[in-house]
Design an enzyme around this catalytic site. Structure first.
Site, PDB file in Angstrom:
ATOM      1  NE  ARG A 209     -12.007-152.070 -56.274  1.00 24.96           N
ATOM      2  CZ  ARG A 209     -13.249-152.671 -55.729  1.00 24.96           C
ATOM      3  NH1 ARG A 209     -13.496-152.705 -54.468  1.00 24.96           N
ATOM      4  NH2 ARG A 209     -14.138-153.031 -56.469  1.00 24.96           N
ATOM      5  CD  GLU A 211      -8.928-151.476 -51.261  1.00 19.85           C
ATOM      6  OE1 GLU A 211      -8.187-152.408 -51.346  1.00 19.85           O
ATOM      7  OE2 GLU A 211     -10.277-151.564 -51.475  1.00 19.85           O
ATOM      8  NE  ARG A 217     -10.803-158.921 -44.735  1.00 26.50           N
ATOM      9  CZ  ARG A 217     -11.827-159.461 -44.089  1.00 26.50           C
ATOM     10  NH1 ARG A 217     -11.901-160.508 -43.543  1.00 26.50           N
ATOM     11  NH2 ARG A 217     -13.017-158.811 -44.318  1.00 26.50           N
ATOM     12  CG  HIS A 218      -7.908-155.397 -48.593  1.00 26.63           C
ATOM     13  ND1 HIS A 218      -7.983-155.597 -47.282  1.00 26.63           N
ATOM     14  CD2 HIS A 218      -9.067-154.977 -49.095  1.00 26.63           C
ATOM     15  CE1 HIS A 218      -9.393-155.408 -47.053  1.00 26.63           C
ATOM     16  NE2 HIS A 218     -10.040-155.038 -47.912  1.00 26.63           N
ATOM     17  CD  GLU A 346     -17.162-157.906 -48.804  1.00 22.65           C
ATOM     18  OE1 GLU A 346     -17.034-156.811 -47.916  1.00 22.65           O
ATOM     19  OE2 GLU A 346     -16.599-157.633 -49.892  1.00 22.65           O
ATOM     20  CB  SER A 349     -20.544-156.506 -51.901  1.00 27.63           C
ATOM     21  OG  SER A 349     -19.768-155.726 -52.708  1.00 27.63           O
ATOM     22  NE  ARG A 397     -10.930-160.333 -49.644  1.00 32.06           N
ATOM     23  CZ  ARG A 397     -11.713-159.252 -49.427  1.00 32.06           C
ATOM     24  NH1 ARG A 397     -12.999-159.519 -49.056  1.00 32.06           N
ATOM     25  NH2 ARG A 397     -11.171-158.127 -49.658  1.00 32.06           N
TER      26      ARG A 397
HETATM   27  P1  AMO Z   1     -16.802-154.767 -53.950  1.00 35.56           P
HETATM   28  O1  AMO Z   1     -15.763-153.605 -53.784  1.00 35.56           O
HETATM   29  O2  AMO Z   1     -17.296-155.204 -52.527  1.00 35.56           O
HETATM   30  O3  AMO Z   1     -17.997-154.666 -54.837  1.00 35.56           O
HETATM   31  O4  AMO Z   1     -16.001-156.142 -54.351  1.00 35.56           O
HETATM   32  C1  AMO Z   1     -16.397-157.166 -54.580  1.00 35.56           C
HETATM   33  C2  AMO Z   1     -15.399-158.490 -54.280  1.00 35.56           C
HETATM   34  O5  AMO Z   1     -14.175-158.118 -54.843  1.00 35.56           O
HETATM   35  C3  AMO Z   1     -13.301-158.627 -54.021  1.00 35.56           C
HETATM   36  N1  AMO Z   1     -12.295-157.378 -53.894  1.00 35.56           N
HETATM   37  C4  AMO Z   1     -10.980-157.576 -53.563  1.00 35.56           C
HETATM   38  N2  AMO Z   1     -10.342-158.571 -53.374  1.00 35.56           N
HETATM   39  C5  AMO Z   1      -8.953-158.442 -52.807  1.00 35.56           C
HETATM   40  N3  AMO Z   1      -8.448-157.254 -52.747  1.00 35.56           N
HETATM   41  C6  AMO Z   1      -9.065-156.171 -52.769  1.00 35.56           C
HETATM   42  N4  AMO Z   1      -8.487-154.996 -52.892  1.00 35.56           N
HETATM   43  C7  AMO Z   1     -10.430-156.321 -53.174  1.00 35.56           C
HETATM   44  N5  AMO Z   1     -11.502-155.513 -53.509  1.00 35.56           N
HETATM   45  C8  AMO Z   1     -12.695-156.235 -53.726  1.00 35.56           C
HETATM   46  C9  AMO Z   1     -13.866-159.067 -52.744  1.00 35.56           C
HETATM   47  C10 AMO Z   1     -15.250-158.181 -52.874  1.00 35.56           C
HETATM   48  O6  AMO Z   1     -16.229-159.036 -51.901  1.00 35.56           O
HETATM   49  N6  AMO Z   1     -19.080-153.547 -58.191  1.00 35.56           N
HETATM   50  C11 AMO Z   1     -19.302-154.219 -56.795  1.00 35.56           C
HETATM   51  C12 AMO Z   1     -19.931-155.279 -56.927  1.00 35.56           C
HETATM   52  C13 AMO Z   1     -21.121-155.422 -57.677  1.00 35.56           C
HETATM   53  O7  AMO Z   1     -22.025-154.653 -56.884  1.00 35.56           O
HETATM   54  O8  AMO Z   1     -21.728-155.994 -58.537  1.00 35.56           O
HETATM   55  C14 AMO Z   1     -17.881-154.228 -56.164  1.00 35.56           C
HETATM   56  O9  AMO Z   1     -16.757-154.055 -56.789  1.00 35.56           O
HETATM   57  O10 AMO Z   1     -14.017-160.421 -52.899  1.00 35.56           O
END
Ligand code: AMO
Length: 423
Positions: A209, A211, A217-218, A346, A349, A397
């Site tokens: 990602r 970001e 938390r990211h 979270e 999702s 996470r």
């Molecule tokens: P989402 O983007 O909410 O959903 O990601 C799902 C879970 O992945 C983890 N996560 C991360 N952990 C750390 N750093 C990050 N940058 C990060 N981004 C995400 C979190 C988050 O809740 N495809 C959908 C899921 C689905 O619908 O099956 C998805 O990726 O724990």
């Protein structure tokens, strides 16, 4: 601490251990040395005059974190930590550690996290760090085992993709001959294709990602634990998560008691609460249509302690294009999508997906995406695609929340963030 009793040593009653020098102390004519390996620690006690001059001198010269082999007699000792000690006959240095060490590797290390991460290989010498990753290993192993036992097929999705799956802003571009490509943000579209033919699939896979923000938390590279299932909706797929999280926590409690003690973590198998977005918005007094802030997530978990809170039926506007709107209606306000909140964050999702091509095209357009970029994906639902649902839990996470770690980087062996690309 593991001790090896080799055949050649059996008759002599001696043991052999290999490990890292954790600590050494001198007390008059006695030298205490604490040796550690991944299984624990043992004291090596040497008394001048009772061992050869050569062994005694070597003990005095061994630097901390060096790797040594010790052959000697194992003795029960009330004073020794762990109730046992080894009186050595022979000591051999396998790998000397240079001094000074680059970071403080003691149990209460004073080195700050960024520097510890710079020298992660040394940080791994610490019991606390080993405890985190032993528990993480239990988590991922149990996750996979739980679903494979239920007949899920493990899949390996691609890491290089041609279009976004989670919105267009967070992609790392990659060079792929003359084509535009990106690092995968999620196995989303691929796990759906697998579930639409093989019914149930599970994967643990890295995602990227882009970001730009730096938070506790990211990460810019994380591991996702995903499932996808045909013939189920939002409610059934959330229940799958409740079951696996309870199973994982039970396994950690069973397998990792020692590691939980080292980390000072009191863990309980969580309860589950299912609550709609509408009810949650009322409960937390947030404006309808607003996302939950980190503070809201913490507040929700305070209201339901030791509970995974499944906030379901979110507004369409807050969910990705592939989440099914209620009643399969492109104009519906609410969706079949959810978030799972646990330990104040979270962790996941997911939801029911859109398996109807025309509806998918409408929702792509609504989200400002070009259906042409998703042609392969949309077409995959034209030839016998059942309704299906899934979700994703971030491995780091989840580890962070289970072990109450302040920074997600603690839960990642080699974190990648805005500033960090090494080691
Ligand atoms: P989402 O983007 O909410 O959903 O990601 C799902 C879970 O992945 C983890 N996560 C991360 N952990 C750390 N750093 C990050 N940058 C990060 N981004 C995400 C979190 C988050 O809740 N495809 C959908 C899921 C689905 O619908 O099956 C998805 O990726 O724990």
């Amino acid at each position: 601490m593991r001790t090896y009793i080799k055949d050649a040593l059996k008759k002599t009653g001696k043991v052999e251990v290999v490990g890292w020098v954790h600590d050494s102390r001198a007390l008059g004519k006695i030298r205490f040395l604490v040796l550690k390996d991944i299984s624990g620690r043992i004291q090596i006690t040497t008394i001048k005059g009772k061992v050869s001059e050569e062994v005694f001198k070597l003990i005095d010269s061994i630097s901390r974190e060096s790797v040594i082999r010790v052959i000697g007699n194992l003795k029960v000792s009330k004073q020794a930590p762990g109730g046992k000690e080894i009186i050595p006959n022979k000591i051999e240095i396998i790998a000397k550690a240079e001094q000074p060490l680059l970071i403080d590797v003691s149990d209460r290390s004073k080195t700050e996290l960024p520097k510890r991460l710079d020298y992660r290989f040394l940080d791994f010498h610490r019991q606390k760090i080993q405890a985190i990753f032993k528990i993480q290993s239990t988590i991922s192993m149990k996750f996979r085992e739980h679903f494979v036992k239920k007949g899920f097929i493990e899949m390996q999705p691609p890491s290089i993709i041609s279009s976004a799956s989670e919105g267009g802003t967070e992609l790392f571009p990659a060079k792929y001959f003359e084509k535009k490509a990106y690092l995968a943000q999620s196995p989303q579209l691929y796990k759906q294709m697998v579930a639409c033919s093989m019914e149930k699939t599970v994967t643990i896979t890295p995602v990227w990602r882009a970001e730009k923000h730096n938070t506790v938390r990211h990460l810019n590279e994380c591991r996702q634990m995903d499932i996808e299932m045909a013939f189920v909706g939002q409610m059934e797929i959330m229940k799958q998560m409740e079951d696996v999280v309870k199973d994982i926590v039970s396994e950690v409690l069973k397998n990792n008691k020692k590691e939980l003690d080292i980390l000072g973590v009191k863990l309980k198998v969580p309860k589950a609460k299912y609550i709609s977005y509408d009810e949650t918005a009322k409960l937390l007094k947030i404006r309808y249509g607003e996302d939950l802030s980190p503070e809201n997530e913490r507040e929700l978990c305070k209201k339901f302690p030791h509970t995974i809170v499944f906030v379901h039926s979110w507004p369409v506007s807050l969910k990705p294009f592939y989440i099914m709107p209620k009643e399969q209606d492109a104009n519906a306000k609410l969706s079949e999508g959810f978030d799972a909140i646990y330990g104040g964050v979270e962790i996941s999702s997911g939801g029911q997906r859109i398996h109807i091509p025309d509806l998918l095209i409408k929702m792509l357009k609504k989200k400002g995406l070009n259906p042409k970029d998703f042609k392969h994906y949309v077409d995959s639902f034209r030839f016998g695609a059942p309704f299906h649902s899934g979700w994703s839990i971030g491995l780091e996470r989840f580890t962070q929340c289970l072990l109450n770690l302040y920074n997600i980087r603690e839960a990642c062996m080699f974190p990648r963030d805005r500033d960090r690309l090494v080691p």
